[in-house]
Design a protein around this motif. Sequence first.
Motif, PDB file in Angstrom:
ATOM      1  N   ALA A   1     -25.485 -11.706 102.470  1.00  0.00           N
ATOM      2  CA  ALA A   1     -27.168 -11.832 102.365  1.00  0.00           C
ATOM      3  C   ALA A   1     -27.681 -12.685 101.398  1.00  0.00           C
ATOM      4  O   ALA A   1     -28.765 -12.885 101.330  1.00  0.00           O
ATOM      5  CB  ALA A   1     -27.764 -10.805 102.553  1.00  0.00           C
ATOM      6  N   SER A   2     -26.772 -12.273 100.237  1.00  0.00           N
ATOM      7  CA  SER A   2     -28.437 -13.092  98.875  1.00  0.00           C
ATOM      8  C   SER A   2     -27.422 -14.165  99.000  1.00  0.00           C
ATOM      9  O   SER A   2     -28.596 -14.795  97.596  1.00  0.00           O
ATOM     10  CB  SER A   2     -26.904 -11.824  97.647  1.00  0.00           C
ATOM     11  OG  SER A   2     -25.423 -12.449  97.712  1.00  0.00           O
ATOM     12  N   LEU A   3     -26.550 -15.226  99.127  1.00  0.00           N
ATOM     13  CA  LEU A   3     -26.638 -16.628  98.900  1.00  0.00           C
ATOM     14  C   LEU A   3     -27.003 -17.189 100.038  1.00  0.00           C
ATOM     15  O   LEU A   3     -26.689 -16.870 100.952  1.00  0.00           O
ATOM     16  CB  LEU A   3     -25.549 -16.804  98.477  1.00  0.00           C
ATOM     17  CG  LEU A   3     -24.998 -15.882  97.391  1.00  0.00           C
ATOM     18  CD1 LEU A   3     -22.989 -16.525  97.810  1.00  0.00           C
ATOM     19  CD2 LEU A   3     -26.086 -16.022  96.514  1.00  0.00           C
ATOM     20  N   ASN A   4     -27.716 -18.211  99.425  1.00  0.00           N
ATOM     21  CA  ASN A   4     -28.410 -19.136 101.008  1.00  0.00           C
ATOM     22  C   ASN A   4     -27.406 -19.583 100.947  1.00  0.00           C
ATOM     23  O   ASN A   4     -26.906 -21.078 100.958  1.00  0.00           O
ATOM     24  CB  ASN A   4     -30.183 -19.577 100.207  1.00  0.00           C
ATOM     25  CG  ASN A   4     -30.550 -20.541 101.900  1.00  0.00           C
ATOM     26  OD1 ASN A   4     -29.792 -20.487 102.252  1.00  0.00           O
ATOM     27  ND2 ASN A   4     -31.677 -21.375 101.110  1.00  0.00           N
TER      28      ASN A   4
ATOM     29  N   PHE B   1     -27.358  -8.166  93.558  1.00  0.00           N
ATOM     30  CA  PHE B   1     -28.002  -7.992  95.051  1.00  0.00           C
ATOM     31  C   PHE B   1     -26.241  -6.713  95.585  1.00  0.00           C
ATOM     32  O   PHE B   1     -25.835  -7.458  95.272  1.00  0.00           O
ATOM     33  CB  PHE B   1     -28.219  -8.874  96.295  1.00  0.00           C
ATOM     34  CG  PHE B   1     -29.521  -8.831  95.739  1.00  0.00           C
ATOM     35  CD1 PHE B   1     -30.898  -8.606  96.397  1.00  0.00           C
ATOM     36  CD2 PHE B   1     -29.659 -10.437  95.052  1.00  0.00           C
ATOM     37  CE1 PHE B   1     -32.224  -8.522  95.817  1.00  0.00           C
ATOM     38  CE2 PHE B   1     -30.769 -10.829  94.353  1.00  0.00           C
ATOM     39  CZ  PHE B   1     -32.065  -9.739  95.162  1.00  0.00           C
ATOM     40  N   GLN B   2     -26.552  -6.583  96.963  1.00  0.00           N
ATOM     41  CA  GLN B   2     -25.796  -5.001  97.646  1.00  0.00           C
ATOM     42  C   GLN B   2     -24.710  -5.884  98.299  1.00  0.00           C
ATOM     43  O   GLN B   2     -23.379  -6.024  98.019  1.00  0.00           O
ATOM     44  CB  GLN B   2     -26.590  -4.096  97.880  1.00  0.00           C
ATOM     45  CG  GLN B   2     -25.256  -2.853  98.466  1.00  0.00           C
ATOM     46  CD  GLN B   2     -25.887  -1.922  98.916  1.00  0.00           C
ATOM     47  OE1 GLN B   2     -26.731  -1.843  99.671  1.00  0.00           O
ATOM     48  NE2 GLN B   2     -24.897  -1.233 100.478  1.00  0.00           N
ATOM     49  N   ASP B   3     -25.776  -7.237  98.911  1.00  0.00           N
ATOM     50  CA  ASP B   3     -24.633  -7.634  99.819  1.00  0.00           C
ATOM     51  C   ASP B   3     -24.392  -8.956  99.878  1.00  0.00           C
ATOM     52  O   ASP B   3     -25.477  -9.458 100.195  1.00  0.00           O
ATOM     53  CB  ASP B   3     -25.571  -7.813 101.634  1.00  0.00           C
ATOM     54  CG  ASP B   3     -24.423  -7.996 103.092  1.00  0.00           C
ATOM     55  OD1 ASP B   3     -23.526  -8.669 102.259  1.00  0.00           O
ATOM     56  OD2 ASP B   3     -25.303  -8.375 103.582  1.00  0.00           O
TER      57      ASP B   3
END
Lengths: 337, 307, 306
Positions: C99-102, C94-96
């Motif tokens: 935001a892509s890791l919980n 993912f790009q961000d």
Amino acid sequence: MAEKTFQVVGIESSSDNEKIQKPSLTFWQDAWRRLKLNKVAVVSMWFLIAISVFTIVMVPFLSQQQANKFNPNEIATYKDLPPKSGLPIPGWEGKHDGDDLYSDQNVPAGKNFILGTDDTGRSVAKRVIVGIRISLTIAIVASLGDLIIGVSFGVFSAWKGGWIDLILQRFIEILSSVPFIVIVTLFTLLLGAGIWSVIISLILTGWINMARQIRAQTLSVKEQDYVLAATVLGERPLKIAMKHIIPNISSTIIVQLMMTIPQAITSEAILSALGLGVQPPTSSLGSMINDARDEIQYYPYLVLIPGTFLVLISLAFYLFGDGLRDAFDPKSGDSGD
Amino acid sequence: MAKYILKRILMMVLTVFIVTALTFVMMQWMPGSPFNNPKLSASQIAQLSKQYGLSKPIWQQFLNYLVNAAHFNFGTSYINTGQSVSLMISQRLPVSMELGIQALILGVPLGMYIGTYQAMRKNTARDYSLSIITLFFTALPDFLLGMLLMLFFAIDMPIFPITGWNSWMSSVLPTLALGMGVIAFVARFTRSQTLETLDSDQIQLAYAKGLDEGQVIMKHAVRNSLIPVLTLLGPLTAGLLTGSALIETIFSIPGIGNQFVSSISSKDYPVIMGTTIVYTILLQVMILLGDIATAIADPRIRLGGKD
Amino acid sequence: MTDKKLLEVKNLNLAFNPGNANEVKAIDNVSFDIYEGEVFGLVGESGSGKTTIGRTILKLYEPQSGEIHFEGKDVLKMKSVELRSFRKDAQMIFQDPQASLNGRMKVKDIIAEGIDIHHLAKNKEDRDNQVEHLLELVGLNKDHSSRYPYEFSGGQRQRIGIARALAVRPKFIIADEPISALDVSIQAQVVNLMKQLQKQEKLTYLFIAHDLSMVKYISDRIGVMHWGKILEIGTSDEVYGNPIHPYTKSLLSAIPIPDPQEELSRKPIEYDPTSETDGKKREMHEITPGHFVFSTDEEAAEFARG
Ligand SMILES: Nc1ncnc2c1ncn2[C@@H]1O[C@H](COP(=O)(O)OP(=O)(O)O)[C@@H](O)[C@H]1O
Ligand SMILES: [Mg+2]
């Protein structure tokens, strides 16, 4: 294909690999740090802890039956005694308009009721302790019910989206447009009054707010990349809800829970006042206030004592909940960093 | 607009229908309800069977019931024998409406004023104190406040009459008891709404254009939070219905709330069922009015596409 | 790179909010193939529909029409067992990195999410070993597996995201602007890592970017996107060295040149998009072998003459 390695001018490319940023605080630690700065919230929290611990510790020493029990032969001696601390504190000496009712009614010397007695001679202190226990239990069980239904409903509705969400939203809209008083009256009449029907009535009216909040939160979390990543990995929706969505909306859930409990405490009192609440001889804060309603002119303390506890406990939940919300969401708070 | 209102009215009819169906279910299965009350006299039973067609199949009974309800015919009271329930309600309804409207007139403007004031003075000592005060009145149930007001200002200091609804003076305490909760509710809502608008780009732009704070608050913030307050009309009414029932009981005010509470304790089912339906309709109408007012005040809101 | 097609996209169409006033045609009749073992770069300005294409291929969005075949199987019709194995074979970066890791999960649980789902570990020890191996593979310290994402920098987080995708041993990875949210200093490292992993693990990439220079460096072939359409497809060297479509030319002219002397004389070419809205029928024409341009028959003849 070109074999050269890409280089950005002026950068040492190994710097990123090994070093880890200095460990910062976890979400919870950070929130706790911010909460501690909010004195009102901290005082409320300790007040609630103290009240809960006290009522729990008292369970083995004071049963509901003990608080309800009275001796028909001794009513004349013990009835309607004002609060007496046993210490020379003005207004807390067991006197009414200057008369010492304890000696008038021949109460054995040394027997003091620090919060007075009611019209059958039962100790108000005992009844308040049991009342707090029952009111808190009802409120917490009902709020947990709200939480379970509200979270499942909210997450499901937002996750599914589309027409399912639309229908569920209409359902909520209809249910929330039926007056509280109508719902609780119909259901209590159907179920018969009692603790469980109070709890069910409260859940029936209370879960909607939770569901709305949770739905709104889920709508934003479900677009997060980590949720997409889990989907791409083949995670099942139920697992995604449990692993990714609920942990990330837990702060909303907790704050909402803290706001639901005092509402439930108030609603329980309202049900009692409507005659649909906890039935005598069981005491709850609401039923004690309601039972003393007609005697407020003569024995105001019978209303004031449970009323004070009811307001203080509710207020503490609201203040603590407000503090938690600010601690979880630094934008809304004032503690700068 | 017309389409939107039509849609809302359909929802309203559906809701009232559901509640009416629920009361019918109650009538069917509740012990002591009009349909199976052993204590009723022979003439009462005969009258009920005639009205509801008790010998007919259940769906016909339901239809019958619906037709009666649609004509506001809820039968006669058990307790005030022979009195028509709809007459009892229509005589008392104006009193309750008067009380509720007074509480709204007291509470909404004051609540908005306090909320806006708090937002302008965000995080000052005054804001905190007002927050705690409004929370206090949120935590204090209307009926308990009513009892306290009665104790202090009618019994200990006999300034106002203890009970009744016959003079301006007699309406002060009940109105206050109901209105304080409204003030607290509206103030808390207005504060957060105004803070949100003050944060918005539009307001930041107004500041950038050199408008001073008072102008910004008046021009944008108040207008932008006025509209959301209109949507509170529904929830406020729901709260007032419950609150007024108890306040009327405490102050012995001859409204439908008072009558409703006593009908619950005396299991006067025709009155319970009639009041229940009237309450539902009242709330539906207020929600609808709130939505229409919102739509008129804010043309940007896409009708029908709420949330 | 082989001649076997791993992914075939045919006449894909997707509109958001179809039929509403706010309808957005995000993918407009897009077709392209990706061969096994290659890196296919997809470039275009922000909002041109790159992310939407990537997500539609991975069945996150439902297209209105078109076909997507992965290893010959119809992705849009996949169910249960087939879908499960597709979920293992095709992954996304993912790009961000924020935001892509919980943020509520430990790094090892994030990386092992796919291992758990597809039961790829025999036991807990095996799982830990695999996670450690993956951490090393992406150049992270294996002792950091019990930490939480917020303790890592953007570049490190992106590496964690890469490890999570690699954990299920995929064949195909869609990287949606994996470096555009990173510091310039870190970008090259992450691209180098991805390039190295691609060779080592024999992966196929769909590499999405809005910046042609980075794409050229990693890609074998490039597709240029604008307003939901692919305007030009060719080998990396062809598209970069011999751009045909005016939009591609304008994109290339916008890249700064490292040499200050030359940079001064660089003249950006304005792109005139009227040709995209004149309503004429356009399709992909092969101008030179393997080099396709979205054009009318006349334009294609013109392009072919050079
Ligand atoms: N979920 C969505 N709903 C509506 N419109 C969207 C959605 N996602 C993307 N779009 C729109 O689709 C177009 C393509 O977006 P996107 O694929 O994200 O472009 P890119 O990745 O090339 O920047 C944009 O106009 C964008 O606004
Ligand atoms: Mg994108």
